[in-house]
Scaffold this motif. Structure first.
Motif, PDB file in Angstrom:
ATOM      1  N   PRO A   1       0.825  -1.212   0.000  1.00  0.00           N
ATOM      2  CA  PRO A   1       0.000   0.000   0.000  1.00  0.00           C
ATOM      3  C   PRO A   1       0.857   1.260   0.000  1.00  0.00           C
ATOM      4  O   PRO A   1       2.010   1.248   0.447  1.00  0.00           O
ATOM      5  CB  PRO A   1      -0.791  -0.123   1.308  1.00  0.00           C
ATOM      6  CG  PRO A   1      -0.763  -1.567   1.650  1.00  0.00           C
ATOM      7  CD  PRO A   1       0.563  -2.059   1.173  1.00  0.00           C
ATOM      8  N   ASN A   2       0.318   2.355  -0.468  1.00  0.00           N
ATOM      9  CA  ASN A   2       1.044   3.614  -0.538  1.00  0.00           C
ATOM     10  C   ASN A   2       1.297   4.163   0.859  1.00  0.00           C
ATOM     11  O   ASN A   2       0.361   4.500   1.585  1.00  0.00           O
ATOM     12  CB  ASN A   2       0.247   4.620  -1.365  1.00  0.00           C
ATOM     13  CG  ASN A   2       1.050   5.867  -1.663  1.00  0.00           C
ATOM     14  OD1 ASN A   2       2.271   5.865  -1.551  1.00  0.00           O
ATOM     15  ND2 ASN A   2       0.374   6.936  -2.038  1.00  0.00           N
ATOM     16  N   ARG A   3       2.583   4.241   1.249  1.00  0.00           N
ATOM     17  CA  ARG A   3       2.963   4.708   2.581  1.00  0.00           C
ATOM     18  C   ARG A   3       4.462   4.996   2.564  1.00  0.00           C
ATOM     19  O   ARG A   3       5.110   4.901   1.521  1.00  0.00           O
ATOM     20  CB  ARG A   3       2.648   3.647   3.635  1.00  0.00           C
ATOM     21  CG  ARG A   3       3.418   2.334   3.423  1.00  0.00           C
ATOM     22  CD  ARG A   3       3.047   1.273   4.425  1.00  0.00           C
ATOM     23  NE  ARG A   3       3.253   1.722   5.793  1.00  0.00           N
ATOM     24  CZ  ARG A   3       2.898   1.025   6.865  1.00  0.00           C
ATOM     25  NH1 ARG A   3       2.292  -0.147   6.728  1.00  0.00           N
ATOM     26  NH2 ARG A   3       3.119   1.476   8.074  1.00  0.00           N
ATOM     27  N   ASP A   4       5.041   5.340   3.709  1.00  0.00           N
ATOM     28  CA  ASP A   4       6.485   5.532   3.800  1.00  0.00           C
ATOM     29  C   ASP A   4       7.151   4.161   3.866  1.00  0.00           C
ATOM     30  O   ASP A   4       7.312   3.573   4.933  1.00  0.00           O
ATOM     31  CB  ASP A   4       6.842   6.358   5.045  1.00  0.00           C
ATOM     32  CG  ASP A   4       8.313   6.771   5.069  1.00  0.00           C
ATOM     33  OD1 ASP A   4       9.131   6.044   4.479  1.00  0.00           O
ATOM     34  OD2 ASP A   4       8.628   7.808   5.665  1.00  0.00           O
ATOM     35  N   ARG A   5       7.524   3.642   2.716  1.00  0.00           N
ATOM     36  CA  ARG A   5       8.031   2.271   2.647  1.00  0.00           C
ATOM     37  C   ARG A   5       9.406   2.126   3.286  1.00  0.00           C
ATOM     38  O   ARG A   5       9.764   1.050   3.763  1.00  0.00           O
ATOM     39  CB  ARG A   5       8.060   1.804   1.196  1.00  0.00           C
ATOM     40  CG  ARG A   5       6.654   1.759   0.573  1.00  0.00           C
ATOM     41  CD  ARG A   5       6.662   1.255  -0.856  1.00  0.00           C
ATOM     42  NE  ARG A   5       5.308   1.196  -1.385  1.00  0.00           N
ATOM     43  CZ  ARG A   5       4.736   2.161  -2.083  1.00  0.00           C
ATOM     44  NH1 ARG A   5       5.414   3.272  -2.352  1.00  0.00           N
ATOM     45  NH2 ARG A   5       3.497   2.045  -2.535  1.00  0.00           N
ATOM     46  N   LYS A   6      10.189   3.197   3.294  1.00  0.00           N
ATOM     47  CA  LYS A   6      11.510   3.124   3.925  1.00  0.00           C
ATOM     48  C   LYS A   6      11.368   2.754   5.402  1.00  0.00           C
ATOM     49  O   LYS A   6      12.119   1.908   5.912  1.00  0.00           O
ATOM     50  CB  LYS A   6      12.255   4.443   3.768  1.00  0.00           C
ATOM     51  CG  LYS A   6      13.642   4.446   4.386  1.00  0.00           C
ATOM     52  CD  LYS A   6      14.341   5.770   4.154  1.00  0.00           C
ATOM     53  CE  LYS A   6      15.779   5.741   4.656  1.00  0.00           C
ATOM     54  NZ  LYS A   6      15.860   5.582   6.129  1.00  0.00           N
ATOM     55  N   LEU A   7      10.421   3.374   6.091  1.00  0.00           N
ATOM     56  CA  LEU A   7      10.233   3.064   7.511  1.00  0.00           C
ATOM     57  C   LEU A   7       9.786   1.620   7.703  1.00  0.00           C
ATOM     58  O   LEU A   7      10.216   0.948   8.649  1.00  0.00           O
ATOM     59  CB  LEU A   7       9.214   4.020   8.139  1.00  0.00           C
ATOM     60  CG  LEU A   7       9.623   5.485   8.266  1.00  0.00           C
ATOM     61  CD1 LEU A   7       8.567   6.265   9.043  1.00  0.00           C
ATOM     62  CD2 LEU A   7      10.986   5.624   8.931  1.00  0.00           C
ATOM     63  N   VAL A   8       8.935   1.136   6.818  1.00  0.00           N
ATOM     64  CA  VAL A   8       8.496  -0.260   6.924  1.00  0.00           C
ATOM     65  C   VAL A   8       9.674  -1.198   6.723  1.00  0.00           C
ATOM     66  O   VAL A   8       9.829  -2.189   7.456  1.00  0.00           O
ATOM     67  CB  VAL A   8       7.376  -0.578   5.915  1.00  0.00           C
ATOM     68  CG1 VAL A   8       6.899  -2.013   6.096  1.00  0.00           C
ATOM     69  CG2 VAL A   8       6.207   0.375   6.083  1.00  0.00           C
ATOM     70  N   MET A   9      10.525  -0.902   5.748  1.00  0.00           N
ATOM     71  CA  MET A   9      11.687  -1.762   5.512  1.00  0.00           C
ATOM     72  C   MET A   9      12.658  -1.728   6.691  1.00  0.00           C
ATOM     73  O   MET A   9      13.281  -2.743   7.024  1.00  0.00           O
ATOM     74  CB  MET A   9      12.389  -1.368   4.220  1.00  0.00           C
ATOM     75  CG  MET A   9      11.589  -1.664   2.960  1.00  0.00           C
ATOM     76  SD  MET A   9      11.181  -3.422   2.746  1.00  0.00           S
ATOM     77  CE  MET A   9      12.742  -4.065   2.139  1.00  0.00           C
ATOM     78  N   GLU A  10      12.779  -0.585   7.351  1.00  0.00           N
ATOM     79  CA  GLU A  10      13.613  -0.521   8.549  1.00  0.00           C
ATOM     80  C   GLU A  10      12.992  -1.344   9.679  1.00  0.00           C
ATOM     81  O   GLU A  10      13.707  -2.024  10.432  1.00  0.00           O
ATOM     82  CB  GLU A  10      13.806   0.928   8.981  1.00  0.00           C
ATOM     83  CG  GLU A  10      14.685   1.724   8.039  1.00  0.00           C
ATOM     84  CD  GLU A  10      14.900   3.148   8.511  1.00  0.00           C
ATOM     85  OE1 GLU A  10      15.426   3.335   9.625  1.00  0.00           O
ATOM     86  OE2 GLU A  10      14.538   4.079   7.768  1.00  0.00           O
ATOM     87  N   ALA A  11      11.681  -1.282   9.812  1.00  0.00           N
ATOM     88  CA  ALA A  11      11.003  -2.085  10.835  1.00  0.00           C
ATOM     89  C   ALA A  11      11.159  -3.575  10.545  1.00  0.00           C
ATOM     90  O   ALA A  11      11.432  -4.381  11.458  1.00  0.00           O
ATOM     91  CB  ALA A  11       9.530  -1.691  10.902  1.00  0.00           C
ATOM     92  N   ILE A  12      10.986  -3.958   9.283  1.00  0.00           N
ATOM     93  CA  ILE A  12      11.179  -5.362   8.897  1.00  0.00           C
ATOM     94  C   ILE A  12      12.609  -5.793   9.205  1.00  0.00           C
ATOM     95  O   ILE A  12      12.853  -6.912   9.690  1.00  0.00           O
ATOM     96  CB  ILE A  12      10.854  -5.568   7.409  1.00  0.00           C
ATOM     97  CG1 ILE A  12       9.358  -5.380   7.157  1.00  0.00           C
ATOM     98  CG2 ILE A  12      11.294  -6.950   6.930  1.00  0.00           C
ATOM     99  CD1 ILE A  12       8.969  -5.357   5.693  1.00  0.00           C
ATOM    100  N   ALA A  13      13.574  -4.897   8.952  1.00  0.00           N
ATOM    101  CA  ALA A  13      14.979  -5.223   9.217  1.00  0.00           C
ATOM    102  C   ALA A  13      15.203  -5.536  10.687  1.00  0.00           C
ATOM    103  O   ALA A  13      15.937  -6.479  11.027  1.00  0.00           O
ATOM    104  CB  ALA A  13      15.868  -4.060   8.789  1.00  0.00           C
TER     105      ALA A  13
END
Length: 370
Positions: free
Chosen positions: A91-103
Motif C-alpha cells: 500500500p502507498n505509505r512511507d516504505r523506507k520506515l516499513v523496511m527498517e522495521a522489517i529489518a
C-alpha cells in the motif's frame, strides 16, 4: 520455536558535539533494540539502524503492525515471515520506515535461529572467514578542524586498531576536499586504507574533477559521488572517467535497488545496509546478485551486524565502525562483549546468533517513550 512476544525499544543518545557530512549533521546516535521471545525461552538481543528522526515510528510499526502477523508463528520460518511482513510495503505509505522495521524483526529472527542451533549468524550464512579488516567512518567536517587535525586523526585511528578510514568529502569544492584527502594520506602513509564518501554531494563534473585530483593517493573507493536525483547514471559516468572504484547502495532499501545500480553499470562495490533494507534476509539476496556480477560487498555502518554478513561471503571487504565514542556511544558502551579489534582486524563473534550481550541498564536509560 513459537513466537510469544515482540518488543521494540527506540533508543536515542545525544552527542556532545556535531559531526557533519556533505549534506547532514549528526547530533545524536539512535537505534532500535528488538526483543523477540519464544515459548521455549529464547530471546533475541540485537540492535539495528541509526534513524535519527523516526525511531518511535519504526517501533510502532514493529509492535502494532508486524507483531500481530508473527506472534504464534514458527520463528525459524524466516523467509515465510519476511514475505508476510513485506506485504505491508505494497500500500502507498512511507516504505523506507516499513523496511527498517522489517529489518529489525528479521535480524532478531536470525539471532534467534542462531541461538536455537548454537551457531553464529556468519556460519548460518556461509561462514567464509572468521575475521575481517575493519575501517573507521571518520574525517568529518567539524568547526575549526584543520588539515593538520585531520592528519592527526588518521594517526589516532591507526593507533585505535583501524586498517583504514572512510573520509567525508562532497561538502566543499573538489580542490578543497582533495587537499583534505592529501592531508589524511600524509598522516598515515601508504599502508593505511583511505576511501572517500561524498554522500551524494556533487554533480558529475565536480565528482570527476575531485576523483582525478585524488587518484594519486591510492583511494580504495569513491562512495556515492553524485546527487540523488540521477545517481545511477551519474555514478556510471564517474566510473567511466576515473580509475577509482565506485561504491554505493546504502541509500537503497531493497535488493531491487541494488539490481538497478548493477544494471546501470554504476558500481564496483555495493554497501547495502541490512538495517535499512529489510534485514539479513534481503541483504543476502543482494549479496547473491553482487557475487554473480563480480561486485565486491561492503556494508554501511552497523558493525555488530556487518561483521557476520561480510564474513559469510567471499566478496566481503571491510567492516565499518565509528571508533570515536563521541560519534558512536552505542558501539563503545552498549555491547558488553564487543568483538576484539587489533592491528586492523575484527574477529567475528563466535557466540550463537549475533553473539551480543547488551547493557540493559543503558538501554533503559536512553530508551524513548512511545
Amino acid at each position: 520455536m513459537k513466537i510469544e512476544s515482540i518488543e521494540a525499544i527506540p533508543v536515542e543518545i545525544p552527542l556532545r558535539k556535531v559531526f557533519s557530512g556533505s549534506g547532514y549533521r549528526v547530533a545524536s546516535r539512535n537505534t532500535v533494540v528488538t526483543r523477540i521471545r519464544t515459548a521455549g525461552g529464547l530471546a533475541s538481543e540485537v540492535y539495528n539502524g541509526d534513524n535519527r528522526a523516526h525511531g518511535r515510528a519504526i517501533a510502532a510499526i514493529i509492535e502494532d503492525e508486524l507483531a500481530p502477523l508473527l506472534i504464534g508463528k514458527d520463528a525459524s520460518r524466516i523467509e515465510r515471515l519476511w514475505a508476510d511482513m513485506f506485504a505491508l510495503t505494497v500500500p502507498n505509505r512511507d516504505r523506507k520506515l516499513v523496511m527498517e522495521a522489517i529489518a529489525c524483526v528479521d535480524s532478531a529472527l536470525w539471532d534467534l535461529l542462531g541461538k536455537s542451533l548454537g551457531a553464529p549468524v556468519a556460519t548460518l550464512l556461509g561462514g567464509f572467514r572468521d575475521r575481517l579488516p575493519i575501517i573507521a567512518i571518520a574525517g568529518y567536517y567539524e568547526d575549526g578542524k584543520t588539515l593538520a587535525d585531520l592528519s592527526r586523526e588518521m594517526q589516532w585511528l591507526r593507533e585505535a586498531g583501524m586498517a583504514g578510514c572512510k573520509v567525508k568529502v562532497g561538502g566543499l569544492s573538489a580542490e578543497e576536499d582533495a587537499a583534505r584527502v592529501a592531508a589524511a594520506r600524509d598522516g598515515v602513509g601508504a599502508d593505511f586504507v583511505i576511501a572517500v564518501d561524498a554522500n551524494r554531494g556533487w554533480p558529475v563534473a565536480e565528482a570527476v574533477k575531485f576523483a582525478r585530483l585524488v587518484e594519486c593517493y591510492d583511494i580504495r573507493w569513491f562512495e556515492e559521488p553524485c546527487h540523488w536525483y540521477d545517481d545511477a547514471a551519474g555514478m556510471a559516468e564517474v566510473r567511466r572517467r576515473t580509475t577509482i572504484p565506485v561504491n554505493a547502495g546504502q541509500s537503497e532499501i531493497s535488493s531491487h535497488g541494488v539490481r538497478r545500480l548493477i544494471a546501470a553499470g554504476a558500481v564496483d562495490i555495493v554497501n547495502l545496509d541490512a538495517s535499512e533494507s529489510g534485514g539479513v534476509t534481503e541483504w543476502r539476496r543482494a549479496a547473491g546478485l553482487c557475487a554473480v556480477h563480480g561486485i565486491e560487498l561492503a556494508h554501511h555502518e552497523e558493525p555488530q551486524i556487518a561483521a557476520h554478513l561480510l564474513a559469510a561471503v567471499p566478496n566481503g571487504t571491510y567492516v565499518e565502525c565509528f571508533p570515536d565514542p563521541e560519534r558512536d556511544p552505542l558501539w563503545a558502551t552498549f555491547i558488553k562483549n564487543r568483538a576484539p579489534i587489533a592491528n586492523g582486524i575484527i574477529e567475528v563473534p563466535t557466540g550463537p546468533g549475533f553473539g551480543l550481550q547488551l547493557d540493559w541498564e543503558l538501554v533503559q536509560k536512553y530508551r524513548l517513550g512511545r
